[in-house]
Design an enzyme around this catalytic site. Structure first.
Site, PDB file in Angstrom:
ATOM      1  N   GLU A   1      52.757  21.391  22.693  1.00  0.00           N
ATOM      2  CA  GLU A   1      52.194  22.701  22.370  1.00  0.00           C
ATOM      3  C   GLU A   1      52.297  23.636  23.574  1.00  0.00           C
ATOM      4  OE1 GLU A   1      47.768  24.685  21.586  1.00  0.00           O
ATOM      5  OE2 GLU A   1      48.003  22.500  21.601  1.00  0.00           O
TER       6      GLU A   1
ATOM      7  N   ASP B   1      41.683  20.494  21.524  1.00  0.00           N
ATOM      8  CA  ASP B   1      40.730  21.470  20.994  1.00  0.00           C
ATOM      9  C   ASP B   1      41.078  21.767  19.541  1.00  0.00           C
ATOM     10  OD1 ASP B   1      42.991  23.048  21.126  1.00  0.00           O
ATOM     11  OD2 ASP B   1      42.271  24.327  22.748  1.00  0.00           O
TER      12      ASP B   1
ATOM     13  N   ASP C   1      42.544  24.418  18.107  1.00  0.00           N
ATOM     14  CA  ASP C   1      43.912  24.909  17.905  1.00  0.00           C
ATOM     15  C   ASP C   1      44.925  23.769  18.001  1.00  0.00           C
ATOM     16  OD1 ASP C   1      43.283  27.517  17.383  1.00  0.00           O
ATOM     17  OD2 ASP C   1      43.544  28.201  19.447  1.00  0.00           O
TER      18      ASP C   1
ATOM     19  N   ASP D   1      46.856  20.313  22.793  1.00  0.00           N
ATOM     20  CA  ASP D   1      45.572  20.412  23.488  1.00  0.00           C
ATOM     21  C   ASP D   1      44.477  19.697  22.701  1.00  0.00           C
ATOM     22  OD1 ASP D   1      46.840  21.935  25.366  1.00  0.00           O
ATOM     23  OD2 ASP D   1      46.083  23.864  24.639  1.00  0.00           O
TER      24      ASP D   1
END
Length: 643
Positions: A434, A509, A511, A507
């Protein structure tokens, strides 16, 4: 030069006694030591009760998931025999629970039809349980025995008198056996399985309770497969183009053997997806098998025959393909037969050739009668198939045009791809990363010999809401396709795969989780064999770096963090919270997430194809209402939320 072992004598020959082999190699008996294997323990005990029902001795089953993760299964069948076995000179109950290949299903008088013919079910569950208790209600008395990891802890005890019959089992899966000591069964999958069983058996009532989430449900469906397919239509939000069709019949294949019984319910919908939900003796055959093959052959042949009969296809027209005939089709099939041959202990695929003949013949005979008697409904179905046929031909021409202009005509790899040196599929890895920043770090952190890096800019296309032509125009998608080298959809060829491991690295998180889901949805819909054959993984970057003195630790969850805080409550420590991959320098990224000697990877598998389809449709589809409902119903499961 490898040093040869000098001694190879009688002392090196090991004899595993009792259930030792099960504990030594549990995957051989339950498929895996992950969630699928854990759930399989529950299914094995439930299947014993189901076999009592389909042989006419049980009409009520209770299944309970307790707060301490133990499982209870109870039925009102005949109860396991408890007398002294005439040959083994051991109580029959203990024999069944502690010996492989001991059970009543090898005797055709005891079980004419059975899902569990291996004779290893209950004893394997016993071997892999911290404790296992069984009560038998039989002959006016209650009998009891307790085991631990397959070893009896008591004799077979007589507890008292009763006027009922049946068997009660309670067990706690063994933390020593299952991955990371995780013995929490997947309640939703157990619930779905029990609901399906109730649909397949209209005279059976099943009571399911999950005390961990204060949930209780009773399943009893007198409508059988018709009610089952209407449930699936409603759940999938599919619109039928014609009335559901019910086919049933028996097939005689061997003297002195019971006939094979076949039930099929099918319905055509407006959807492009197709689905066959098949069972053999109530066992869900998630990998299909001979019975599904027989159905597909008969359906394709009849569809072409009647399409010409009703003038939808001309005599010289190209035939409908199997994919044309099955587009939009939902099929539920239940085959009951003596001595089915399953492939593997988990019984995912039926290997009995005679089942193909039985289903082929019954489908051909009964569907022909239906089409002759219901020409209006038949024409609706055949027009739906013809629509799929025309669409396939048009899409084929469109793809041929696109091929000349896009990724398929060129072997040039994407410019952003940092390829590896090795061409060995067994060792090469592709990290799909990402963001450009994290991609840059990953390129510095990688081992150039076997690790390739493909950075993605932002979120890729949601393929659940896009057609093939739009997909092929998306740069992120085409970069992935070109890098892997396999093509997609009908043209997918896994033999051209360039990397043995495809590792999604995003990541830690919200997203990042969304991007992972988008990539997995793409793989699932257009490159499913990548997942089915075990090539897709998710990298596990740490959440924290914990420093104390000259030491540092990388932590992957809150529990690990709290544990270290307690361990070092009397020292000064410092915590770094990683919000993204880009916050780690290349050395840290290599050490925590990319080095195969220290990293953690999660392998993506498809445990339940139907459930996978359903979840992807809910999370990535067009209906926000069902997505909201799913989130509300499952919010209690969230342990950590980083917004």
């Amino acid at each position: 030069m490898i040093e040869k072992e000098k001694d190879y004598s009688a002392e090196q020959i090991k004899v595993l006694k009792g259930l030792e082999a099960v504990r030594l190699r549990p995957g051989m008996y339950i498929g895996s030591t992950g969630k699928a294997g854990l759930n399989h323990l529950v299914y094995e005990i439930i299947d014993n009760s189901i076999d009592e029902h389909i042989n006419g001795y049980c009409n009520l089953i209770r299944v309970t998931i307790n707060e301490d993760n133990s499982i209870e299964v109870e039925d009102n069948g005949r109860g396991i025999p408890v007398g002294m076995h005439p040959i083994e000179k051991k109580n029959t109950l203990e024999l069944v629970m502690t010996s492989l290949h001991a059970g009543g299903k090898f005797d055709k008088k005891a079980y004419k039809v059975s899902g569990g013919l291996h004779g290893v079910g209950a004893s394997v569950v016993n071997a892999l349980s911290e404790y296992f208790e069984v009560k038998v209600y039989r002959d006016g008395k209650i009998y009891y025995q307790r085991y631990s990891r397959g070893i009896p802890q008591t004799e077979v005890l007589e507890l008292g008198e009763t006027d009922r019959t049946g068997t009660y089992v309670k067990f706690l899966p063994d933390k020593e056996i299952f991955d990371d000591g995780d013995v929490v069964v997947e309640s939703r999958l157990i619930e779905n399985r029990l609901r399906e069983i109730a649909f397949l058996n209209p005279n059976l009532k099943i009571i399911f309770e999950d005390k961990k989430r204060d949930y209780k449900e009773e399943f009893h469906f007198e409508g059988g497969l018709e009610e089952f397919i209407n449930y699936v239509l409603k759940k999938r939000k599919k619109e039928p183009v014609a009335q559901p069709i019910y086919l049933a019949g028996s097939y005689s294949y061997k003297k002195d053997e019971p006939d094979i019984q076949v039930e099929i319910e099918l319905v055509y919908t407006q959807s492009e997806d197709s689905e066959i939900i098949s069972f053999v003796n109530n066992i869900k055959t998630i990998d299909g098998g001979e019975h599904e093959s027989g159905f597909k052959q008969a359906l394709t042949r009849l569809s072409n025959e009647f399409a010409r009969k009703y003038g939808i296809l001309k005599e010289n027209d190209e035939n409908f393909s199997g994919d044309d005939v099955r587009e939009g089709l939902i099929t539920i099939m239940h085959v009951k037969m003596a001595e089915p041959v399953f492939e593997g202990q988990t019984k995912g695929r039926l290997g009995s050739k005679v089942a193909r003949e039985a289903v082929n013949q019954i489908t051909s005979e009964k569907l022909s009668l239906y089409y002759d008697a219901n020409p209006k409904e038949a024409k609706k179905i055949l027009e739906r198939i013809n629509f799929a046929f025309k669409k396939r031909i048009a899409a084929k021409k469109a793809r041929e045009n696109i091929k000349r202009k896009t990724i398929f005509e060129s072997t040039t790899l994407p410019g952003k791809l940092a390829d590896c040196t090795s061409k060995n599929l067994e060792e090469s890895e592709l990290f799909i990363v990402e963001g450009d920043s994290a991609g840059g770090n990953a390129k510095q952190a990688r081992d150039r010999y076997y690790q390739a890096i493909l950075p993605l800019r932002g979120k890729i296309l949601n393929v659940e809401k896009a057609d093939l032509l739009k997909l092929l125009k998306n740069e992120q998608i085409t970069n992935i396709i070109t890098a892997l080298g396999t093509g997609i959809g009908d043209e997918f060829d896994i033999s051209k795969l360039r990397y043995g491991k495809i590792i999604i690295m995003t990541d830690a998180d919200v997203d990042g989780a969304h991007i992972r889901t988008l990539i997995l949805t793409f793989f699932y819909r257009y490159m499913r064999p990548l997942i089915e054959e075990g090539h897709v993984y998710i990298a596990q970057p740490p959440l924290y770096r914990f420093e104390v003195g000259n030491e540092h630790f990388y932590l992957y969850n809150e529990a690990e963090l709290e544990n270290l805080k307690q361990t070092y409550a009397n020292k000064k420590w410092k915590i770094q919270r990683y919000k993204g991959l880009g916050e780690m320098n290349p050395d840290q990224l290599r050490e925590t997430t990319m080095d195969k000697n220290s990293r953690k990877l999660v392998k993506i598998t498809i445990q339940d194809l139907e459930s996978s389809n359903e979840i992807i449709e809910i999370l990535m589809g067009d209906d926000p209402a069902i997505r909201r409902e799913f989130i509300e119903n499952n919010a209690y499961k969230v342990k950590e939320l980083d917004v």
